[in-house]
Design a protein around this motif. Structure first.
Motif, short mmCIF file in Angstrom:
data_model
loop_
_atom_site.label_atom_id
_atom_site.label_comp_id
_atom_site.label_asym_id
_atom_site.label_seq_id
_atom_site.Cartn_x
_atom_site.Cartn_y
_atom_site.Cartn_z
N ALA A 82 0.90 -1.32 0.15
CA ALA A 82 -0.05 0.01 -0.16
C ALA A 82 0.75 1.19 -0.10
O ALA A 82 0.32 2.29 -0.45
CB ALA A 82 -0.82 0.12 1.36
N TYR A 83 1.96 1.31 0.46
CA TYR A 83 2.95 2.35 0.57
C TYR A 83 3.93 2.17 -0.43
O TYR A 83 5.11 2.78 -0.21
CB TYR A 83 3.37 2.66 1.82
CG TYR A 83 2.49 2.81 3.08
CD1 TYR A 83 1.87 4.07 2.93
CD2 TYR A 83 1.72 1.92 3.87
CE1 TYR A 83 0.57 4.46 3.99
CE2 TYR A 83 0.72 2.11 4.58
CZ TYR A 83 0.23 3.38 4.60
OH TYR A 83 -0.79 3.49 5.57
N ASP A 163 5.62 -3.26 10.72
CA ASP A 163 6.22 -2.31 9.39
C ASP A 163 5.21 -1.55 8.78
O ASP A 163 5.25 -0.50 8.57
CB ASP A 163 6.73 -3.72 8.48
CG ASP A 163 7.94 -3.13 7.91
OD1 ASP A 163 8.92 -2.21 8.87
OD2 ASP A 163 8.13 -3.48 6.83
N ALA A 164 3.86 -2.59 8.73
CA ALA A 164 3.06 -2.00 8.40
C ALA A 164 2.27 -0.75 8.89
O ALA A 164 2.20 0.41 8.55
CB ALA A 164 1.62 -3.02 8.20
N GLN A 168 2.31 3.31 8.24
CA GLN A 168 1.12 4.17 8.46
C GLN A 168 1.39 5.36 9.13
O GLN A 168 1.11 6.54 8.64
CB GLN A 168 0.08 3.32 9.14
CG GLN A 168 -1.45 4.16 9.27
CD GLN A 168 -2.08 3.56 10.18
OE1 GLN A 168 -2.04 2.34 10.54
NE2 GLN A 168 -3.08 4.08 10.99
N LEU A 169 2.00 5.24 10.24
CA LEU A 169 2.25 6.42 11.15
C LEU A 169 3.28 7.46 10.16
O LEU A 169 3.36 8.72 10.49
CB LEU A 169 3.16 6.06 12.39
CG LEU A 169 2.02 5.37 13.37
CD1 LEU A 169 3.01 4.86 14.67
CD2 LEU A 169 1.00 5.83 13.56
N GLY A 170 4.32 6.82 9.81
CA GLY A 170 5.38 7.68 9.03
C GLY A 170 4.73 8.32 7.81
O GLY A 170 5.21 9.62 7.50
N ALA A 177 7.02 6.63 2.35
CA ALA A 177 7.79 5.56 3.28
C ALA A 177 9.02 5.31 2.74
O ALA A 177 9.35 5.56 1.66
CB ALA A 177 6.81 4.37 3.18
N ALA A 178 9.93 4.45 3.54
CA ALA A 178 11.09 4.04 2.86
C ALA A 178 11.25 3.31 1.95
O ALA A 178 10.16 2.54 1.61
CB ALA A 178 12.01 3.54 4.17
#
Lengths: 514, 353
Positions: A82-83, A163-164, A168-170, A177-178
């Motif tokens: 998703a990211y 990780d997920a 989401q937070l990041g 995201a990274a």
């Protein structure tokens, strides 16, 4: 022991002081062990806390996560896809699929039979097997493998969820995201330990952890030459093997004699192992220290020559040195006996049986030959230490008017003991497990001594626990007894290590030291 | 003349040993006397001593350290120590002298009751590399060499990297990992062998032409647990070096390879040596994995062990000695060249206790 005040302690004469220290060390051992056991609850509490934290993290991720995060608990990697972390997401997904396939087609099958270790024997027509039965060995081995894999999977699952959630937070903050490229960079930097430890951990798990788990469990089965898979099954017997070895009681009347022998043999060999380990460690330490001091005395020259003579023993492979020495001490025609005979010290070529006569003689010889093998190691270590003692200490002592003896007893000796002390336990444990020396020199038994003693299968009168374990495994196929002995060796070693580790500051206060 | 010669050969060990030992002791005593006599001349009035800091500080020279100013008692003590060291060295070296002498003996392959060969020659060595008795010593040697080289390089890398990670990096589960390995290391290494045998068998590595690979895997598998000494060494290297490099933008990997490694030469060499010598002389593990297979897959330790069983001993004893010399040469050379680093490495990691 009565606690005494420091004033009292200082007023004691020197010898008494030393004696007090000596006694208090040994008397403190039970207390230290007691303390360790008393600290167990708090350790378990800390462990529980950690596991609790783990589950709280998972719970948080599920509670506060959006649908992507929640879904990735079920289909790993969703939160990464998703990211746009395709690489990472694919890895998680592939791992999940592989794990499920592994469990369905391989692991689950074996794990299901772990309770009984198999129930169907192979069907035979004459001597030809027409239908394979259960193989207890495979069941136990692959179950262990599966358990390790499941444990690892739990970690991966947690990682994927975390990780997920982090994504989401990041993403909420940084709007990105990274990427895979970032990940790769991290693997060489802040996560370098993952790169480093991955391969060694894998080999450690497959070739050390799984086999050890297997063998520990074998101690609770009856896996021996009478129950060899694939033609027979072995099964769980609880603590029967331990009872046989420790008390000599048999489970049924037919084995009574054999069991009694096992009980007797174990305590005899344990006693000798301890005797051996203490003697070997102490003789090596003291003789090695003395020789090192002699060589390193300032006025002695040709230091390198003396050291080199000794180092030859370290350099020559042990199996050559020890086999040669065992042949030199052969009672009929060995060079030592021949020479003693020619000089006229003994009446005939074979009158002294060094290694194959009486048990006591063989034991004494083994300890003496061990001095020959071990002292050079101690000398090397001591030389290094002596070279490392800072000269200013002696300088200062001299200015204060200390005499050589004072300097030795107040600087050199404490310094050496400070360094050698911790390594003493390593040597001690190494000696408990000193296979080479006993096996290559004597093969574990003297002919006459072993016959007199009437020991259990595989055991000789000079055997250590480790050589007995080796013989039980290789020659006798008594795997059940062998693994019990292995576990008992572990307990002995752990006991001694615990005493020392609980007293060494550098293990406890690692950060302070750095 | 001839009778004298044959007499001396027949008397064998007694005379030979007496002469050899006598010569060695004489030589040593000579050296000692020379050293004692020449010492004063050598150091007594040397300039560097006269102007040494100690002398300039006006500290009275002490017998324990400034050995050139010795009383008669000092000389006697030193002479006694020299004699003692000589005896020790003779005892320590004697088996190897015996090994070398026996390896050159031609007239009999048995154990004999004399020390010096009656007929010298290289027959045993030639036999090692060229025999028809299905004892392919050269193959064993190369097998062992291959195993030891590969294992020593890989093991050193693993040990150092593990030690680096545990010494320098702080990550989740680090303490747990260290404790786990500590506990794991307390089990006797042989315990898992039955199981390892089975695993290797499943991988097709028992008694096949890749069984050497299996043996390598066995030697490599537990290496990680031997991180302890190297970690102690790394702990003594100041952390501010790392921090400075990190500020300059170096990654962890870069720090390890270009800062830590160059500083830890002693520990690298010690680990290399240890990892090389381990498989080189191992009998216990190797016997279980390649012991019962074909002659071509064995290692030297396994092959040569079989020469010394009671039934084979008369046939192979001198050959064993020759083999022993050949096998020992490599480690001895390595040790002598690296002795200095080895000593530094042993203590480097443990000095802080």
């Amino acid at each position: 022991m009565r606690q005494i005040s420091s004033l009292e302690y200082l007023s004691m004469p020197k010898l008494t002081r030393w004696w007090y220290k000596f006694c208090s060390f040994f008397l403190n051992i039970p207390r230290a062990i007691g303390r360790w056991f008393r600290s167990l609850p708090s350790k378990f509490a800390a462990l529980g806390q950690k596991i609790g934290d783990w589950f709280r993290d998972i719970w948080d991720a599920l509670r506060f996560g959006n649908w992507k995060t929640r879904l990735s608990a079920l289909i790993w990697g969703t939160g990464n896809f998703a990211y746009r972390q395709i690489g990472r997401g694919l890895l998680f997904l592939i791992y999940e699929i592989a794990f499920i396939l592994f469990m369905v087609f391989f692991g689950g099958k074996y794990l299901a039979k772990l309770g009984t270790l198999g129930d169907s024997l192979p069907v035979k027509q004459g001597s030809v097997i027409i239908q394979l039965g259960d193989n207890s060995f495979d069941i136990l081995l692959y179950s262990m493998l599966t358990i390790v894999v499941i444990a690892f999977t739990a970690v991966v699952m947690f990682m994927s969820l975390k990780d997920a959630y982090n994504n989401q937070l990041g993403f909420a903050i940084a709007k990105r995201a990274a990427t895979s490229k970032d990940d790769m960079g991290q693997l060489l930097n802040h996560k370098f330990h993952l790169t480093i430890l991955a391969f060694p951990s894998l080999t450690l798990a497959v070739f050390t952890v799984v086999p050890l788990m297997f063998m520990i469990l074998v101690a609770f089965t009856n896996y021996n030459r009478n129950n060899m898979p694939p033609n027979h099954l072995f099964t769980w017997v609880g603590f029967d093997n331990f009872r046989t070895i420790l008390t000599g009681q048999a489970m049924n009347a037919t084995d009574a004699q054999q069991a009694a022998k096992f009980g007797r043999t174990f305590w005899y060999i344990l006693g000798w192992t301890m005797e051996w380990a203490i003697l070997a460690t102490v003789t090596n330490l003291f003789i090695g220290m003395i020789v090192a001091l002699l060589i390193n005395k300032k006025s002695i020259r040709l230091k390198k020559f003396w050291r080199t003579c000794l180092v030859t023993v370290v350099a020559v492979p042990q199996f050559i040195a020890l086999l040669l020495v065992s042949k030199m001490f052969k009672s009929d025609g060995g060079i030592i006996n021949s020479m003693l005979f020619k000089i006229g010290l003994i009446p005939s070529y074979n009158s002294v049986k060094w290694l194959d006569g009486s048990t006591d003689m063989a034991k004494a010889m083994v300890v003496i030959i061990n001095i020959w093998v071990g002292v050079p190691h101690t000398v090397l270590t001591c030389t290094g230490i002596l070279m490392n003692i800072p000269d200013d200490l002696y300088e200062a002592a001299r200015i204060d008017g200390a005499n050589p003896y004072k300097m030795f007893s107040k600087i050199t000796l404490p310094y050496m003991m400070f360094v050698l002390g911790p390594s003493l336990i390593t040597t001690f444990v190494g000696n408990i497990n000193n296979f080479n020396l006993i096996f290559l020199l004597t093969g574990g038994s003297t002919v006459t001594g072993a016959a007199q003693m009437d020991l259990a299968v595989g055991a000789g009168d000079v055997d250590l626990l480790i050589t007995w374990l080796y013989k039980l495994t290789v020659n006798e196929a008594r795997y059940d007894v062998a693994s019990v002995i292995g576990i008992l060796i572990f307990i002995v070693v752990a006991f001694f290590s615990l005493i020392v580790y609980s007293r060494i500051g550098s293990v406890k206060n690692e950060e302070d030291f750095q | 003349m001839k009778s004298l010669l044959s007499w001396s050969l027949d008397a064998g060990a007694t005379v030979a040993v007496a002469v050899v030992l006598g010569l060695v002791i004489l030589a040593q005593v000579g050296v000692v006397v020379y050293l004692i006599v020449s010492r004063k001349k050598k150091y007594g009035v040397s300039i560097s001593r006269n102007y040494s800091p100690r002398r300039l500080m006006g500290v009275r020279a002490n017998r324990f350290f400034n050995s050139h100013r010795k009383s008669a008692k000092g000389y006697i003590v030193d002479a006694f120590i020299y004699v003692l060291l000589t005896v020790i060295c003779v005892v320590w070296v004697f088996p190897f002298v015996y090994l070398v002498l026996t390896s050159f003996r031609v007239e009999s392959t048995r154990i004999t009751d004399y020390l010096l060969p009656k007929q010298w020659g290289l027959d045993n060595y030639i036999w090692l590399f060229n025999n028809t008795e299905n004892q392919p010593f050269l193959t064993w040697y190369l097998n062992t060499l291959l195993i030891s080289l590969v294992v020593s390089v890989i093991n050193t890398l693993i040990t150092l990297l593990t030690a680096y990670a545990l010494s320098r990096m702080r990550f989740n589960g680090r303490q747990a990992l260290m404790r786990f390995m500590l506990i794991l290391g307390m089990f006797p290494g042989f315990l898992g062998m039955i199981c390892i045998y089975k695993i290797l068998d499943a991988m097709g590595m028992i008694n096949t032409n890749i069984s050497i690979l299996g043996l390598m895997l066995v030697y490599i598998s537990g290496t990680m647990m031997g991180y302890y000494v190297s970690k102690g060494f790394f702990d003594t290297i100041s952390k501010s070096l790392d921090e400075a490099a990190m500020i300059d933008g170096a990654s962890r990997a870069r720090i390890f390879f270009s800062i830590i490694l160059p500083l830890s030469k002693p520990i690298i060499i010690q680990t290399l040596l240890g990892a090389f010598v381990g498989p080189w002389g191992d009998y216990m593990m190797a016997n279980y994995i390649v012991g019962s297979g074909g002659a071509d897959f064995k290692t030297v330790a396994i092959g040569m062990y079989n020469w010394l069983t009671d039934s084979e001993l008369p046939k192979y004893f001198t050959r064993f000695c020759a083999g022993g010399v050949v096998v020992s040469i490599l480690p001895i050379v390595m040790f002598f060249f690296m002795q200095r680093y080895y000593v530094a490495g042993i203590t480097g990691g443990s000095v802080k206790g």
